[in-house]
Design an enzyme around this catalytic site. Sequence first.
Site, short mmCIF file in Angstrom:
data_model
loop_
_atom_site.label_atom_id
_atom_site.label_comp_id
_atom_site.label_asym_id
_atom_site.label_seq_id
_atom_site.Cartn_x
_atom_site.Cartn_y
_atom_site.Cartn_z
N ASN A 33 0.84 -1.21 0.00
CA ASN A 33 0.00 0.00 0.00
C ASN A 33 0.87 1.26 0.00
OD1 ASN A 33 -2.16 -1.76 0.23
ND2 ASN A 33 -2.46 -1.43 2.42
N THR B 263 -9.28 0.95 5.98
CA THR B 263 -8.14 0.08 5.63
C THR B 263 -7.19 0.81 4.67
OG1 THR B 263 -9.68 -1.78 5.73
CG2 THR B 263 -7.51 -2.22 4.78
N ASP C 294 -1.52 3.84 5.61
CA ASP C 294 -0.45 3.50 4.65
C ASP C 294 -0.41 4.55 3.53
OD1 ASP C 294 -0.44 1.20 6.19
OD2 ASP C 294 -1.64 0.05 4.75
O1 RIB Z 1 -2.96 -1.35 6.63
C1 RIB Z 1 -3.85 -2.12 5.89
C2 RIB Z 1 -3.20 -3.42 5.49
O2 RIB Z 1 -2.94 -4.17 6.65
C3 RIB Z 1 -4.06 -4.30 4.63
O3 RIB Z 1 -3.93 -4.03 3.26
C4 RIB Z 1 -3.66 -5.70 5.04
O4 RIB Z 1 -3.02 -6.44 4.05
C5 RIB Z 1 -2.76 -5.52 6.27
O5 RIB Z 1 -1.44 -5.67 5.97
#
Ligand code: RIB
Length: 290
Positions: free
Chosen positions: A42, A235, A239
């Site tokens: 990510n 989610t 990142d």
């Molecule tokens: O931070 C999100 C991520 O955490 C997801 O994409 C998952 O794969 C985990 O690694």
Amino acid sequence: MTIYNLGSINADLVYRVPHLPGPGETLAAKGFTRGLGGKGANMSVAAARAGARCVHIGAVGADGGWAVERLTEYGVDTRQIAMSDEATGHAIIYVDDAAENSIVIHPGANAALSKASLIAALSEAQEGDLFLTQNETTLQAEGARLAKSKGLRVAYAAAPFDAEAVKAVLPMLDLLVLNEVEAQQLEEATGQSVSDLPVQEIVVTLGSKGCRWLKTEIDSTQDYPAFKVTPVDTTGAGDTFTGYLVAGLDRGMPMEQAIRLASKAGALMVTRLGAADVIPDLKDVQDAAF
Ligand code: RIB
């Protein structure tokens, strides 16, 4: 310059659920998607979408060709992704109606990268490049040490949080990114306030409250507000923030400008369901009307 990101690559199996399941509970999902994720992947995609040159250092199994292809398609240099005998890492992700999530990861190939591959991957790195890593692979401290010895700036996102993993990289860090809870956990583990850590720049993300930049050398703290959005899925938002932040710094932006760009990218990301596949590109971020 170039960002070398030692990071995880996961298949994200995302289940939309009415609420996060409790112990012993069986739930029927309202939806299911499979996409590219992993905190490392990510961040690489976010950095590439923010306009930086990003070399991903990591590993997938024989089942991971699709993930490498996708990373390439998203603008990441994938030549330093090794093939492992282990299966590609994966994550089981539940996302509820309030956009909360819970995640279980199986490291697989992410934990199988060899030191020789890491050394080979960093062999082309030059002084002034940036090394980034997180806590979903092995070899973080080795990578940070090698990168530092070659004159790279070293950045670490302390997620998923493990106090020992942070302590192992701390002496090499130029930039530490962590959230409020992780900051508190680190203070408990080290007995030191975050502002007293031996890291020049620290960015603490505060969710809907924005983020804080600590410039420890001159004892300065600056707060930045968050952009207001209605969240669908958080989610990968952290990142995305980190990937955009390091990309901004790598492209020569002052920290304040990089933080504002990263905050906007992170805010836009929480309005989307999924991880690497839906990280906004620079134009989307610049055009976002908030
Ligand atoms: O931070 C999100 C991520 O955490 C997801 O994409 C998952 O794969 C985990 O690694």
